[in-house]
Write a protein that holds these residues in place. Sequence first.
Motif, PDB file in Angstrom:
ATOM      1  N   SER A  29     -10.498  -4.987  11.021  1.00  0.00           N
ATOM      2  CA  SER A  29      -9.100  -5.156  10.626  1.00  0.00           C
ATOM      3  C   SER A  29      -9.081  -5.972   9.342  1.00  0.00           C
ATOM      4  O   SER A  29      -9.273  -7.182   9.357  1.00  0.00           O
ATOM      5  N   THR A  30      -8.882  -5.302   8.238  1.00  0.00           N
ATOM      6  CA  THR A  30      -9.029  -5.971   6.940  1.00  0.00           C
ATOM      7  C   THR A  30      -7.697  -6.512   6.431  1.00  0.00           C
ATOM      8  O   THR A  30      -6.633  -6.139   6.909  1.00  0.00           O
ATOM      9  N   ALA A  31      -7.794  -7.403   5.474  1.00  0.00           N
ATOM     10  CA  ALA A  31      -6.592  -7.952   4.843  1.00  0.00           C
ATOM     11  C   ALA A  31      -6.932  -8.304   3.408  1.00  0.00           C
ATOM     12  O   ALA A  31      -8.094  -8.570   3.080  1.00  0.00           O
ATOM     13  N   THR A  32      -5.907  -8.264   2.575  1.00  0.00           N
ATOM     14  CA  THR A  32      -6.142  -8.670   1.188  1.00  0.00           C
ATOM     15  C   THR A  32      -5.929 -10.174   1.070  1.00  0.00           C
ATOM     16  O   THR A  32      -4.999 -10.729   1.646  1.00  0.00           O
ATOM     17  N   GLN A  41     -10.920  -8.922   2.893  1.00  0.00           N
ATOM     18  CA  GLN A  41     -11.723  -9.560   3.933  1.00  0.00           C
ATOM     19  C   GLN A  41     -11.673  -8.700   5.190  1.00  0.00           C
ATOM     20  O   GLN A  41     -10.683  -8.013   5.402  1.00  0.00           O
ATOM     21  N   PRO A  42     -12.653  -8.703   6.094  1.00  0.00           N
ATOM     22  CA  PRO A  42     -13.857  -9.525   6.028  1.00  0.00           C
ATOM     23  C   PRO A  42     -14.827  -9.032   4.953  1.00  0.00           C
ATOM     24  O   PRO A  42     -14.797  -7.882   4.546  1.00  0.00           O
ATOM     25  N   ASP A  43     -15.661  -9.958   4.585  1.00  0.00           N
ATOM     26  CA  ASP A  43     -16.611  -9.786   3.515  1.00  0.00           C
ATOM     27  C   ASP A  43     -17.658  -8.714   3.904  1.00  0.00           C
ATOM     28  O   ASP A  43     -18.258  -8.800   4.976  1.00  0.00           O
ATOM     29  N   GLN A  80      -9.291  -0.400   9.051  1.00  0.00           N
ATOM     30  CA  GLN A  80      -7.865  -0.301   8.752  1.00  0.00           C
ATOM     31  C   GLN A  80      -7.636  -0.949   7.390  1.00  0.00           C
ATOM     32  O   GLN A  80      -7.894  -2.138   7.217  1.00  0.00           O
ATOM     33  N   LEU A  81      -7.204  -0.149   6.428  1.00  0.00           N
ATOM     34  CA  LEU A  81      -7.040  -0.656   5.060  1.00  0.00           C
ATOM     35  C   LEU A  81      -5.554  -0.924   4.798  1.00  0.00           C
ATOM     36  O   LEU A  81      -4.730  -0.022   4.927  1.00  0.00           O
ATOM     37  N   PRO A  82      -5.212  -2.152   4.416  1.00  0.00           N
ATOM     38  CA  PRO A  82      -3.809  -2.543   4.373  1.00  0.00           C
ATOM     39  C   PRO A  82      -3.128  -2.346   3.012  1.00  0.00           C
ATOM     40  O   PRO A  82      -1.957  -2.703   2.847  1.00  0.00           O
ATOM     41  N   CYS A  83      -3.863  -1.835   2.038  1.00  0.00           N
ATOM     42  CA  CYS A  83      -3.271  -1.756   0.698  1.00  0.00           C
ATOM     43  C   CYS A  83      -3.615  -0.408   0.071  1.00  0.00           C
ATOM     44  O   CYS A  83      -4.337   0.396   0.675  1.00  0.00           O
ATOM     45  N   SER A  84      -3.107  -0.173  -1.122  1.00  0.00           N
ATOM     46  CA  SER A  84      -3.342   1.113  -1.779  1.00  0.00           C
ATOM     47  C   SER A  84      -4.776   1.162  -2.323  1.00  0.00           C
ATOM     48  O   SER A  84      -5.466   0.145  -2.405  1.00  0.00           O
ATOM     49  N   TRP A  85      -5.172   2.367  -2.734  1.00  0.00           N
ATOM     50  CA  TRP A  85      -6.510   2.541  -3.309  1.00  0.00           C
ATOM     51  C   TRP A  85      -6.710   1.587  -4.491  1.00  0.00           C
ATOM     52  O   TRP A  85      -7.738   0.921  -4.594  1.00  0.00           O
TER      53      TRP A  85
END
Lengths: 297, 356
Positions: A29-32, A41-43, A80-85
């Motif tokens: 579960s990633t976050a910017t 993150q995570p790294d 899970q990618l929370p932002c645009s490309w």
Amino acid sequence: MNILPHLTDPSITAQDPYPPWLFRDINLSTATEGQGKGSMQPDIPAFARWLFAFQKWQSQRFVAENNRYYLMLGRRVHVQLPCSWQEGAAAYLQQLAPVTARAGHALTVRMALEHALHPPAEICTLLQNKSIQKFLFNLPTPIPPQQIAPLLEMVEFLLACRVMPILLGDINNLLRSGLLHNQRLNAANFTLYPSQRHMDYCPTHPVDSCATHFSWFIDRNGDIYPCGGLSGIASCRLGTLQEGMETILQRIAQHPVLNFSQLIQSGPLLSPPDPALVNRTHIPYKCLLHRRQIQRL
Amino acid sequence: MRDLSLTQRVTLANKPLGFNALVVERTSRCNARCSICYQGSSPQGKEQRGEESPRGGQDLAPELIRRALLEGSRLDCLNKRFHLAGGEAFLDAELCLDLFSYAHALGYYDITTTTNGFWAKSLPRARSLTRRMREAGVTSIELSTDHWHAPFVKPATINHCMQACLECGIAVNLRLLATQEHTHAATLATLDPDLLNHTSRITCGPVFAVGRAAEQIDADDFFRRGAEGRCFAVLNLAIVPSGDVFPCCAGMDHTDALLFGNIASHSLADIVHNMNQSPLFRVVSYAGVARLLKPLQEMGYAMQASEAYGNMCDLCTTIFSDHKMVADLTRYNAQTESEQIRLAIDYLLNASTACV
């Protein structure tokens, strides 16, 4: 050394001496963090180190345990990618895909529709190279009319690359969009996840084994939980990406809050639910009850 | 197989096979006779070209299923999932409940079943059976519905089934099939939208030209995806009504040219051993069934290009239904193996001569 001393029930020890083999999925579960590229993150290097330490542990056990099949299971990594490309998702996925492939695992990507559309050339290459097995779109309600044509175009591209599309959203909305009339989509295997699954109903028999729900759920801080339903509860943490596999396994064996033997056999022991409690979350009712019970402790 | 990498060759030779579930196809009898049924099920049992097949109405004896469940619970290579299927297993609902309870007591943690939901004609009836299923340990059902099931099981019955499952906590995986003429959208439009939105999952796929579908559906109506792909990650130990055990339940289980053992006369462990020792099946699972096309073409068989097959299961069913083809492939495999050993010996002899 028996690292799981409390698992003495023969029905479990005959086959499942290591609950970690049940952790078939790895959820990232990633976050910017902050602004700009490369700040997600995570790294990835920390994740890669943890993944290969896990592989090494598995291989050693595979040899030591007389080639037990389940120690060599391939796993699925879900990100899970929370932002645009452009905001960092493309760069993150480009780093993650080779790490996952080197470990022999399959990769599933999950993104909001607005972020996933119009992937850059490097992501198209990853898709063409089959570095991604499944692609899940989180659909908004309603789907904006201007996004339907690009979604169809991307779904057709995924199918051409033999990547399975998964659509998560309101089914009526999907029917209205006309997407399900698409010939290419009807010719393919794909999955629909209704947006309100788990919600509203309070099942009379909510509890069953947690064995099919376990995953290494890794959050933005690199903290590891046994499933998404318990993520964020500090007392349910199994460890972090910085820790060795043996430490994490010891914690599973002697976890102060979670009895894994019980969870595998029959699920959590729950007190009767409040009849007025309605599930408004996206996790199963059982997990909602389990969370509330742990948080009350 | 000369184009495989070293890692692929090591996997092909050594990696033990693993199975996601013990699938028991208890009967080939079904209340429906769908035109797309890959098993050719009917109320009388399995049919081939419109006629009852030999042993077509035979059901697997409950004591054999119980024995398989017990042996399966001790197999390392088998995930503890029990899946009961048919035909239509719920023609004998009491037996289904008994088997679910037994599997649950043995420690199977994922107990699932495939049904067309015909038993949910009224909501009270659906509630009564699903409650008992849940108490017996059922975690989820795969509910088959589409254009071809609809004449036998009305959409209202499917709605009752979905609602009863939601109320008692059984996850529903709605299984839909489509052709060019009959789409998933058309099926979904017949069902209750609110219930659909609360269902756990909807799995969609195309109809393939296998079984009765090959006889009754217009050839132009099929989608064809090609036979590329490998199946080692999606294998199941599948026991068919005759007691024969197969490594998958997606087509090969309805063939008879490559058998691994029968549950009435062999233990599951021995049958798994036979599967692991079958070079032909190892090629199919780890390298892909499409790899067999070239040798078959070289042997003079009029095989089509990979793209002409519906999917890998379609090609697998075609090959393993043909005894002569399987015998020739087995001979080809043995020759290739001998050739490889001869090459290895030549290499070692040359190397030792060079050293001398």
